[in-house]
Design a protein around this motif. Structure first.
Motif, PDB file in Angstrom:
ATOM      1  N   THR A   9       0.890  -1.304   0.208  1.00 52.75           N
ATOM      2  CA  THR A   9       0.067  -0.094  -0.086  1.00 52.75           C
ATOM      3  C   THR A   9       0.910   1.303  -0.033  1.00 52.75           C
ATOM      4  OG1 THR A   9      -0.203  -0.099   2.465  1.00 52.75           O
ATOM      5  CG2 THR A   9      -1.979  -1.014   1.253  1.00 52.75           C
ATOM      6  N   ALA A  10       2.088   1.143  -0.288  1.00 54.60           N
ATOM      7  CA  ALA A  10       3.072   2.324  -0.086  1.00 54.60           C
ATOM      8  C   ALA A  10       2.926   3.190  -1.284  1.00 54.60           C
ATOM      9  CB  ALA A  10       4.476   1.419  -0.228  1.00 54.60           C
ATOM     10  N   GLN A  11       3.281   4.487  -0.740  1.00 56.24           N
ATOM     11  CA  GLN A  11       3.736   5.612  -1.981  1.00 56.24           C
ATOM     12  C   GLN A  11       5.093   5.650  -2.088  1.00 56.24           C
ATOM     13  OE1 GLN A  11       1.226   6.993  -3.908  1.00 56.24           O
ATOM     14  NE2 GLN A  11       3.250   7.867  -4.916  1.00 56.24           N
ATOM     15  N   PHE A  12       5.488   5.321  -3.250  1.00 54.87           N
ATOM     16  CA  PHE A  12       6.784   5.405  -3.638  1.00 54.87           C
ATOM     17  C   PHE A  12       7.278   6.859  -4.200  1.00 54.87           C
ATOM     18  CE2 PHE A  12       6.488   0.793  -3.394  1.00 54.87           C
ATOM     19  CZ  PHE A  12       7.691   0.352  -2.578  1.00 54.87           C
ATOM     20  N   TYR A  13       8.555   7.344  -4.242  1.00 54.31           N
ATOM     21  CA  TYR A  13       8.914   8.597  -4.772  1.00 54.31           C
ATOM     22  C   TYR A  13      10.006   8.306  -5.167  1.00 54.31           C
ATOM     23  CZ  TYR A  13       9.263  13.552  -4.656  1.00 54.31           C
ATOM     24  OH  TYR A  13       9.382  15.139  -5.168  1.00 54.31           O
ATOM     25  N   GLN A  14      10.471   8.676  -6.466  1.00 56.21           N
ATOM     26  CA  GLN A  14      11.804   8.582  -7.074  1.00 56.21           C
ATOM     27  C   GLN A  14      12.364   9.836  -6.802  1.00 56.21           C
ATOM     28  OE1 GLN A  14      12.291   7.854 -11.402  1.00 56.21           O
ATOM     29  NE2 GLN A  14      14.456   8.008 -11.057  1.00 56.21           N
ATOM     30  N   ILE A  15      13.522   9.885  -6.066  1.00 55.06           N
ATOM     31  CA  ILE A  15      14.663  11.125  -5.926  1.00 55.06           C
ATOM     32  C   ILE A  15      15.666  10.783  -7.204  1.00 55.06           C
ATOM     33  CG2 ILE A  15      16.190  12.300  -4.459  1.00 55.06           C
ATOM     34  CD1 ILE A  15      14.418  11.631  -2.228  1.00 55.06           C
ATOM     35  N   TYR A  16      16.013  11.995  -7.784  1.00 55.22           N
ATOM     36  CA  TYR A  16      17.166  12.013  -8.600  1.00 55.22           C
ATOM     37  C   TYR A  16      18.028  12.685  -8.064  1.00 55.22           C
ATOM     38  CZ  TYR A  16      19.919  11.787 -13.147  1.00 55.22           C
ATOM     39  OH  TYR A  16      20.835  11.680 -14.074  1.00 55.22           O
ATOM     40  N   PRO A  17      19.003  12.401  -7.350  1.00 54.90           N
ATOM     41  CA  PRO A  17      19.649  13.131  -6.296  1.00 54.90           C
ATOM     42  C   PRO A  17      20.430  14.199  -6.563  1.00 54.90           C
ATOM     43  CG  PRO A  17      19.949  10.836  -5.841  1.00 54.90           C
ATOM     44  CD  PRO A  17      19.461  10.725  -7.212  1.00 54.90           C
ATOM     45  N   ARG A  18      20.971  14.118  -8.069  1.00 48.05           N
ATOM     46  CA  ARG A  18      21.706  15.122  -8.419  1.00 48.05           C
ATOM     47  C   ARG A  18      20.787  16.496  -8.763  1.00 48.05           C
ATOM     48  NH1 ARG A  18      26.681  14.654 -10.470  1.00 48.05           N
ATOM     49  NH2 ARG A  18      27.279  16.366 -11.928  1.00 48.05           N
ATOM     50  N   SER A  19      19.637  16.234  -8.928  1.00 52.55           N
ATOM     51  CA  SER A  19      18.688  17.442  -9.148  1.00 52.55           C
ATOM     52  C   SER A  19      17.443  17.706  -8.007  1.00 52.55           C
ATOM     53  CB  SER A  19      17.850  17.158 -10.429  1.00 52.55           C
ATOM     54  OG  SER A  19      18.821  17.172 -11.482  1.00 52.55           O
ATOM     55  N   PHE A  20      17.761  17.112  -6.836  1.00 50.68           N
ATOM     56  CA  PHE A  20      16.501  17.298  -5.717  1.00 50.68           C
ATOM     57  C   PHE A  20      17.027  18.444  -4.904  1.00 50.68           C
ATOM     58  CE2 PHE A  20      14.130  15.646  -2.110  1.00 50.68           C
ATOM     59  CZ  PHE A  20      12.680  15.933  -2.759  1.00 50.68           C
ATOM     60  N   LYS A  21      18.085  18.417  -4.081  1.00 52.29           N
ATOM     61  CA  LYS A  21      18.427  19.753  -3.250  1.00 52.29           C
ATOM     62  C   LYS A  21      19.783  19.582  -2.798  1.00 52.29           C
ATOM     63  CE  LYS A  21      17.949  22.959  -0.468  1.00 52.29           C
ATOM     64  NZ  LYS A  21      17.642  24.233  -0.872  1.00 52.29           N
ATOM     65  N   ASP A  22      20.532  20.933  -3.292  1.00 55.81           N
ATOM     66  CA  ASP A  22      21.850  21.122  -3.240  1.00 55.81           C
ATOM     67  C   ASP A  22      22.274  21.844  -1.662  1.00 55.81           C
ATOM     68  OD1 ASP A  22      24.584  21.571  -3.316  1.00 55.81           O
ATOM     69  OD2 ASP A  22      24.420  23.269  -4.501  1.00 55.81           O
ATOM     70  N   SER A  23      23.022  21.209  -0.954  1.00 58.70           N
ATOM     71  CA  SER A  23      23.335  21.674   0.373  1.00 58.70           C
ATOM     72  C   SER A  23      24.394  22.548   0.533  1.00 58.70           C
ATOM     73  CB  SER A  23      23.192  20.559   1.499  1.00 58.70           C
ATOM     74  OG  SER A  23      24.268  19.930   1.397  1.00 58.70           O
ATOM     75  N   ASP A  24      25.493  22.211  -0.484  1.00 59.77           N
ATOM     76  CA  ASP A  24      26.573  23.059  -0.376  1.00 59.77           C
ATOM     77  C   ASP A  24      26.972  23.981  -1.384  1.00 59.77           C
ATOM     78  OD1 ASP A  24      27.218  21.202  -2.268  1.00 59.77           O
ATOM     79  OD2 ASP A  24      28.830  19.969  -1.568  1.00 59.77           O
ATOM     80  N   GLY A  25      25.963  24.274  -2.162  1.00 55.89           N
ATOM     81  CA  GLY A  25      26.339  25.493  -3.342  1.00 55.89           C
ATOM     82  C   GLY A  25      27.106  25.062  -4.170  1.00 55.89           C
ATOM     83  N   ASP A  26      27.289  23.820  -4.852  1.00 59.84           N
ATOM     84  CA  ASP A  26      28.249  23.574  -5.790  1.00 59.84           C
ATOM     85  C   ASP A  26      27.237  23.239  -7.056  1.00 59.84           C
ATOM     86  OD1 ASP A  26      26.938  21.024  -5.551  1.00 59.84           O
ATOM     87  OD2 ASP A  26      28.754  19.971  -5.276  1.00 59.84           O
ATOM     88  N   GLY A  27      25.978  23.546  -6.912  1.00 60.15           N
ATOM     89  CA  GLY A  27      24.889  23.356  -8.276  1.00 60.15           C
ATOM     90  C   GLY A  27      24.704  21.990  -8.341  1.00 60.15           C
ATOM     91  N   ILE A  28      25.027  20.970  -7.396  1.00 62.81           N
ATOM     92  CA  ILE A  28      24.581  19.661  -7.682  1.00 62.81           C
ATOM     93  C   ILE A  28      23.823  19.026  -6.529  1.00 62.81           C
ATOM     94  CG2 ILE A  28      25.829  17.350  -7.867  1.00 62.81           C
ATOM     95  CD1 ILE A  28      28.357  18.702  -9.166  1.00 62.81           C
TER      96      ILE A  28
END
Ligand code: ISL
Length: 554
Positions: A9-28
């Motif tokens: 009964t799960a809701q799956f969610y695909q994350i494309y890590p390169r484009s999800f959220k950048d924490s260190d400001g390198d744009g990746i």
């Protein structure tokens, strides 16, 4: 009714890590970025997030070319960061599923470097071949005419080893040799390693090319024949894929991986972990991944029919019906169906189906029985980016040319996630992004859609919540039908009073629908639960099912 395991009964969610959220400001995008957004996933109602590859990689295929299956890509973070992500996810009761890329490694993997040098134990880690001598020219040629997915020959000459190696994807992605038991065991170690780190399963990448046909007595492989599907002799559709895809041994390997997962649970306890299978194969092959009467296989071989049927035939009620039939009528009894609208390899759902249909399609995959898989951005209606040839980085695009790259490149569906309407869509604090943003981020973004009264995001959240709370959606019977080219109806019922109906107008003109035509008992008024974005109806209002008017795309 039997109680269902979490993934059913799960809701799956695909994350494309390169484009999800950048924490260190390198744009990746990176792991700490994902960790910082786990609460967002929780708020959506997601059960499990599948992360596209986060392992050490030269990034030729953006992580699908792995040089160390046991380590994290430095630009994404460290193993410590990964452990923090897992810990935070556990606290939020979110499950993390990793990408498992069994078909190939990077050519920078130490396994490949050792194999090139024929180091003991690694001689046959990859599919090596002498090739053949052309009888007229006397020159050396690849062993067969086999083509890679990314255009061009599937064979590459290696000067050091003086042999060709097989690569069904890019030159930098040599195919591992699954006829070598050492490889089979090594890849099971990969699964166990990450299970020990606390992951809840794997999305298994690119299953069709895992095994190739057994060579003949002289060690020769057969040529594929011209299929006539395309005139483009570099394109894989030019030839059949009889010998390089969908071999029976591939199914058995998945059954073996299932055993690895089940054994782990038996020994260490905990929840079940899952196998999701990526295969764009005909039903006769795909359905075998589920397992058979005596063997359990993958929990969920992805159902891509809502993508592929519509790609070939366009969006209409009857084509949607065909796509659903293709799965439900072929699926073995007792298995869990699943519904996928997009991923990082396909044009974004909102662009492919048309922006006006994103809510309808999200409704469809959530009302149908089983589980649905969301690709990041589908919940807000993200559309494709426009990426010039100069900015193109996807190897599939780069292996073509400026005139045809748009047919092949997968960059448009991989642009950074749109968190806000501000600088760089709130994806990064830095000044650049690894791929340009899609143009519409000022209007399509999480911040705005959370504050709007009605938005794709709010519709999505309402759908996930409904699915979670509704016994009808979890256990009800299913009936669906294209009432015309435009009107599609799905009905789920548990009892007569606990019935949920979805009606979609795929057409561009208003229509009046008589639901009693679809279900004779459907004569009493229906109450509106959730409406698509441009709908002028009101939640809670009652409507006559015998004369239900629907605007275009409502
Ligand atoms: O993308 C496809 C169809 O649109 C497929 O042919 C795809 O190449 C195939 O399904 C495998 O895809 C997976 O493995 C590739 C990687 O490039 C893709 O991103 C991944 O999803 C190689 O690892």
């Amino acid at each position: 009714e039997t109680t269902k395991d979490w993934w059913q009964t799960a809701q799956f969610y695909q994350i494309y890590p390169r484009s999800f959220k950048d924490s260190d400001g390198d744009g990746i995008g990176d792991l700490n970025g994902i960790t910082s957004k786990l609460e967002y996933l929780k708020d959506l109602g997601v059960t499990a997030a599948w992360l596209s590859p986060i392992f050490k990689s030269p990034m030729v295929d953006f992580g699908y070319d792995i040089s160390d299956f046991f380590d994290i890509q430095p630009e994404y973070g460290t193993l410590e960061d990964f452990r923090t992500l897992i810990k935070k996810a556990k606290e939020l009761d979110l499950k993390i599923v990793l990408d498992f890329v069994p078909n190939h490694s990077s050519n920078e993997s130490e396994w490949f470097l050792k194999s090139v040098k024929r180091e003991k134990g690694y001689e046959d880690y990859y599919v090596w071949h002498d090739g053949k001598i052309n009888s007229t020219t006397g020159k050396r040629e690849p062993p067969t005419n086999w083509l890679q997915y990314f255009r061009g020959s599937a064979w590459e000459w290696n000067e050091v080893r003086q042999q060709y190696y097989l690569h069904q994807f890019a030159v930098q992605q040599p195919d591992l040799n699954y006829r070598n038991p050492l490889v089979v065991e090594q890849m099971k170690r990969v699964l166990r390693y990450w299970l020990n780190e606390g992951v809840s399963g794997f999305r298994c990448d690119a299953l069709p090319p895992l095994f190739e046909v057994v060579p003949d007595g002289d060690g020769q492989f057969p040529d594929e024949v011209v299929s006539g599907a395309t005139e483009d002799t570099e394109d894989r559709d030019y030839l059949t894929t009889t010998y390089i895809e969908n071999q029976p041994e591939t199914i058995d390997m998945v059954y073996q991986w299932r055993t690895v997962l089940d054994d782990h649970k038996r020994i260490f306890g905990g929840n079940s972990s899952v196998l999701l299978i990526e295969t764009y194969s005909p039903a006769w092959f795909t359905m075998q991944f589920y397992g058979n009467r005596s063997t359990e296989g993958a929990h969920l071989p992805f159902n891509f029919n809502l993508i592929t049927v519509m790609e070939q035939k366009g969006l209409s009620a009857s084509n949607v019906q065909e796509a659903i039939d293709l799965w439900l009528k072929n699926m073995p009894a007792g298995r869990t169906p699943n519904w996928v609208l997009g991923n990082h390899d396909k044009r974004r759902a909102a662009s492919r189906y048309g922006k006006e249909h994103i809510d309808g399609m999200n409704m469809l995959v959530m009302i149908l029985p089983g589980v649905s898989v969301t690709y990041q951005g589908e919940e807000i209606g993200m559309t494709d980016g426009e990426i010039s040839w100069e900015d193109t980085v996807d190897p599939w695009g780069c292996n073509s040319n400026p005139n045809i790259y748009e047919q092949y490149t997968r960059d448009p569906e991989r642009t950074p996630f749109q968190w806000t309407g501000g600088t760089n869509a709130g994806f990064t604090n830095g000044s650049t992004t690894w791929l340009p943003l899609a143009a519409d981020y000022a209007t399509i973004n999480v911040e705005k859609e959370l504050s709007d009264d009605h938005s794709h995001l709010k519709i999505y959240k309402a759908l996930v919540a409904l699915r979670k709370s509704s016994k009808t959606l979890q256990n009800g019977s299913t009936k669906y039908q294209a009432l015309s080219e435009d009107i599609f109806v799905v009905q789920r019922s548990l009892t007569k009073s606990a019935t949920i109906v979805l009606v979609i107008n795929f057409g561009s003109v208003a229509k009046t629908v008589d639901l009693s035509q679809f279900d004779k008992s459907r004569t009493q008024s229906v109450q509106l639960l959730i409406r698509s974005i441009d709908s002028t109806k009101k939640e809670g209002t009652r409507y006559d099912p015998k004369a239900l008017s629907l605007d275009p795309s409502e």
